[in-house]
Motif scaffolding. Structure first.
Motif, short mmCIF file in Angstrom:
data_model
loop_
_atom_site.label_atom_id
_atom_site.label_comp_id
_atom_site.label_asym_id
_atom_site.label_seq_id
_atom_site.Cartn_x
_atom_site.Cartn_y
_atom_site.Cartn_z
N GLN A 29 0.85 -1.19 0.00
CA GLN A 29 0.00 0.00 0.00
C GLN A 29 0.89 1.25 0.00
OE1 GLN A 29 -2.40 0.02 3.59
NE2 GLN A 29 -0.92 -1.32 4.61
N LYS A 77 -1.15 13.02 2.70
CA LYS A 77 -2.53 13.21 3.18
C LYS A 77 -2.58 14.32 4.23
CE LYS A 77 -6.50 10.70 4.93
NZ LYS A 77 -6.96 9.50 5.66
N GLU A 123 -4.63 15.27 -2.33
CA GLU A 123 -5.72 14.31 -2.59
C GLU A 123 -5.19 12.90 -2.80
OE1 GLU A 123 -7.99 15.68 -5.92
OE2 GLU A 123 -8.40 17.61 -4.96
N ASN A 152 -6.40 8.73 -3.89
CA ASN A 152 -7.48 8.00 -4.56
C ASN A 152 -7.96 6.84 -3.68
OD1 ASN A 152 -5.75 5.83 -4.85
ND2 ASN A 152 -5.62 5.94 -7.08
N LYS A 153 -8.82 5.98 -4.22
CA LYS A 153 -9.43 4.93 -3.38
C LYS A 153 -8.42 3.90 -2.88
CE LYS A 153 -10.88 2.08 -7.30
NZ LYS A 153 -11.89 1.23 -7.91
N TYR A 154 -7.25 3.83 -3.52
CA TYR A 154 -6.20 2.92 -3.04
C TYR A 154 -5.24 3.65 -2.09
CZ TYR A 154 -7.76 -0.04 -6.90
OH TYR A 154 -8.52 -0.81 -7.75
N ASN A 155 -5.60 4.86 -1.67
CA ASN A 155 -4.73 5.70 -0.85
C ASN A 155 -3.46 6.13 -1.57
OD1 ASN A 155 -6.25 6.08 1.49
ND2 ASN A 155 -5.70 4.01 2.20
N ARG A 196 -3.16 11.33 -5.78
CA ARG A 196 -3.68 11.66 -7.11
C ARG A 196 -2.68 12.53 -7.86
NH1 ARG A 196 -8.78 10.33 -8.28
NH2 ARG A 196 -10.25 10.17 -6.54
N GLN A 209 -0.73 7.65 -7.70
CA GLN A 209 -1.80 6.98 -8.41
C GLN A 209 -1.31 6.38 -9.74
OE1 GLN A 209 -5.76 8.92 -9.17
NE2 GLN A 209 -4.62 9.69 -10.93
N LYS A 241 -8.59 2.99 -15.94
CA LYS A 241 -9.01 2.86 -14.55
C LYS A 241 -7.81 3.01 -13.63
CE LYS A 241 -10.66 -1.23 -14.07
NZ LYS A 241 -11.40 -2.46 -13.74
N SER A 242 -8.07 3.48 -12.41
CA SER A 242 -7.03 3.43 -11.39
C SER A 242 -6.74 1.97 -11.06
CB SER A 242 -7.50 4.14 -10.11
OG SER A 242 -7.37 5.51 -10.25
#
Lengths: 447, 447
Positions: free
Chosen positions: A240, A247, A252, A254-257, A260, A280, A288-289
């Motif tokens: 991860q 942060k 920003e 994305n959904k995978y942390n 962006r 990202q 797609k991400s």
């Protein structure tokens, strides 16, 4: 050491080093500082080989020479805070640095699923951390039976290397087949066979419920009720992004942390770039991400960030991750680029495929000739190549880059079919039966 | 055997076989006949290796299986005349065949310069002819000192193989450096060093005046006055197209006596195609006619002719010869694609170049790592890559195809610089120091 720099790079593995040296090369008048937590950074893709062929982390260190030679300052320290308004970073050892441009290359850390017993002694992960790995190597010396959880590239390569030094390995994968990101099931089953030839037990479609033991691990419980006894467990269940610093600075995710970024690798703060595992990834084909982390992608992003620091150029922008993978299991090489057939279908691409089995020298009577298999995945709509999978000898490591180059340039299957390929008896397949071209031809037949 | 065919192919080496099988694959309802003078066709690029690694022509035969399996008729015979008006061919054994489409793949034969003594016993050429080579191999057994005239690929490879089996070799080249079509002098000098390491004497800038001997060769006289004693001479001074049949049928030839073709590989008779060594080659970059003969180019032309036999497609046309060469001398591989810097300058291209020396595994502490050198030649005007030269280990044989793919797709140096490359410790350079990318980066610095 100065405390005002034009460019500060946080992180000094593959991405950080390449961004720093490329940036300095393009903007020689700017001052550069690279800050890294670790004294030594490990060659990321070399890590599985410290368990076998290399035998030690000492042989797997990224040299810092290029940084020093380029006139880039280096500091071993941890950045704890970014003040974006005043463009100042703060470190653990209470230093402060002003920056004009900041590059985040903070990498990734192992992801461990929330399974009971994952904190027992002799339960390991595979982080990019020399001290951790040195300690792990020392402990593994006295542990014989090892369960590896996760059959992605790291899981497979670590297993292969541990089997190589005589360990008894079981590898467990929750998905229907190993190396699922890179290969369709027919090719993946060939890779599984190679692992099995090395004495590795491979369990697919298998979920781990619990790790058992009293202080030290002694076994694992599977969802199917079976219990395996083991001396050690290694989690190879993905990574991860290290994005906490970003942060907390209000960048920003994305959904995978992942942080962006735009196609110049800029975060939502135009003076802060993010590259490599912490940034990202958008797939080149699906848009797609995706949670794909590769040093080779990271260095491409690093070259883009480095060159665009002060002057953007539209021809130097990142068009998405191609995900070019290669690995060697026993004597066989497995490589892939772009989408698998399964992934393409999941993403609503109407595809046709071509397949060919040949040999990688010619005539085949030459010594050390290897079987070579090529599978191509082509979009029916556009005729464009969107994926390739290859199995063969060592030259497959570069042959997959021919496919990668084709995908990146939207080469059609027709263009590939008529393209000129250099061949040589001792080095490649025959010009009459070059598997990449023959697979392209077979796409026509399958139409 | 029928005497009316839809498609007749004259010649059955690499080009003929690929044109026949590709054509049959695209037009399965058409009847195909392949006519070849020779019982067995040799793998063309394998021929130098019959002198060493293979030891016999028997191990270097192109299998006829694919022809038979595809349902293509085969006849061993020599075509002596083409009656274009009535679309009939005549053979030596007095057979006649009607055709609808004809493909000429008649190949090439050695060119021997007009030097006194070139007809003495133990003066050889290297034709694609099994009987000749079998006889030559037999004779060479008892001959130790051999002079090879011409240091193109065939001369260099035959020399390397003969040195490998213990012969005393001198190779003589009239030009300033060996392998001049493929490499600039700095890279060619590395190849020369490898030959010298094998005990081969290399004389460049050297002209042969005369071959001496009474019936059998015993020496050669050089323009500089020196005399070398020798047991045998091998001419490796190039090849000329077998185009007499085409010429007598009124087909147009170019200044190299190659059959003129358009980009669909059609001669001036739209029902007659010509491919491979007998057909005209136009350079992809300079657009000039060039006398370059390569099996890999030939098979690309063959695929184009085969698919366009009855239905032309503009996306299946030949855009010119890229000339992708590779060879192995001792343990080192030398490969090139496109123009050399010297050739580019001669042709009025304003170029910039990039150069990088790296290593082909990572970390470099892994066993069997080879040095890898990449030189890139880039058009200043367009930023497009027009040539590449690589030296390294066996993987260079495929790495040069990455460069070839880039050249064929007009990839700019910027696109190459930011492109994604798959890397793996055991198979390729590091993502941080991949020589192809670093050479691209060095083009920017050299601006």
């Amino acid at each position: 050491m100065n405390n005002i720099y034009d460019v500060v790079i946080i992180g000094g593995s593959a991405a950080g080093i390449v961004a720093a040296t490329t940036g300095k090369c393009c903007y020689p008048d700017k001052s550069f500082l690279m800050i890294r937590k670790e004294k030594d950074a490990l060659v990321p893709c070399g890590i599985p080989y410290v368990f076998g062929f290399l035998g030690t982390t000492e042989k797997n260190i990224i040299p810092l020479e290029p940084i020093k030679k380029a006139g880039i300052d280096f500091l071993q320290d941890e950045v704890t805070k970014i003040d974006r308004k005043n463009k100042i970073i703060f470190t653990k050892s209470e230093k402060e640095f002003r920056y004009e441009k900041l590059i985040l290359a903070t990498g990734s850390k192992p992801y461990v699923p929330d399974i009971k017993g994952n904190d027992l002694e002799n339960v390991f992960t595979v982080p990019k951390n020399k001290e951790y790995l040195d300690n792990m190597l020392e402990k593994l010396k006295n542990l014989n039976k090892i369960v590896v959880i996760g059959a992605g590239f790291i899981g497979v390569e670590v297993s292969e290397q541990l089997a190589h030094i005589g360990k008894e390995i079981t590898i467990i994968e929750i998905l229907p087949h190993i190396l699922g990101k890179a290969f369709d099931s027919n090719i993946a089953s060939l890779a599984q066979k190679e692992l099995e030839k090395l004495g590795i037990k491979v369990l697919t479609n298998t979920k781990v419920l619990e790790i058992t033991g009293n202080k030290k691990v002694d076994g694992i419980v599977l969802e199917n009720g079976k219990i395996l006894s083991t001396d050690a467990v290694i989690f190879a269940t993905g990574y991860q992004p290290n994005s906490e610093l970003a942060k907390s600075a209000g960048l920003e995710l994305n959904k995978y942390n992942a942080i962006r970024v735009d196609s110049y690798m800029r975060t939502n703060d135009p003076d802060i770039f993010a590259i490599g595992d912490c940034a990202q990834k958008v797939d080149f084909i699906t848009r797609k991400s995706v949670p794909i982390m590769l040093a080779s992608t990271a260095t491409s992003e690093a070259r883009i960030a480095g060159t665009n620091l002060y002057r953007l150029s539209t021809v130097r922008s990142f068009l998405g991750t191609i995900a070019i993978f290669s690995t060697k299991i026993g004597g066989k090489v497995f490589a892939s680029a772009g989408l698998t057939e399964e992934e393409a279908q999941k993403n609503n691409f109407d595809v046709k495929t071509g397949y060919f089995e040949g040999i990688d020298k010619h005539p085949g009577s030459l010594p050390n000739a290897n079987k070579q298999i090529v599978k191509l995945i082509v979009s029916k709509e556009s005729d464009v190549i969107i994926g390739g999978e290859i199995v063969g000898g060592d030259t497959v490591g570069e042959l997959i880059n021919v496919v990668g180059m084709a995908i990146q340039n939207n080469v059609s299957i027709t263009e590939l079919f008529i393209s000129q390929i250099g061949t040589h008896p001792l080095l490649t397949s025959a010009p009459t039966a070059y598997p990449l071209i023959k697979a392209a031809q077979n796409v026509f037949i399958s139409k």
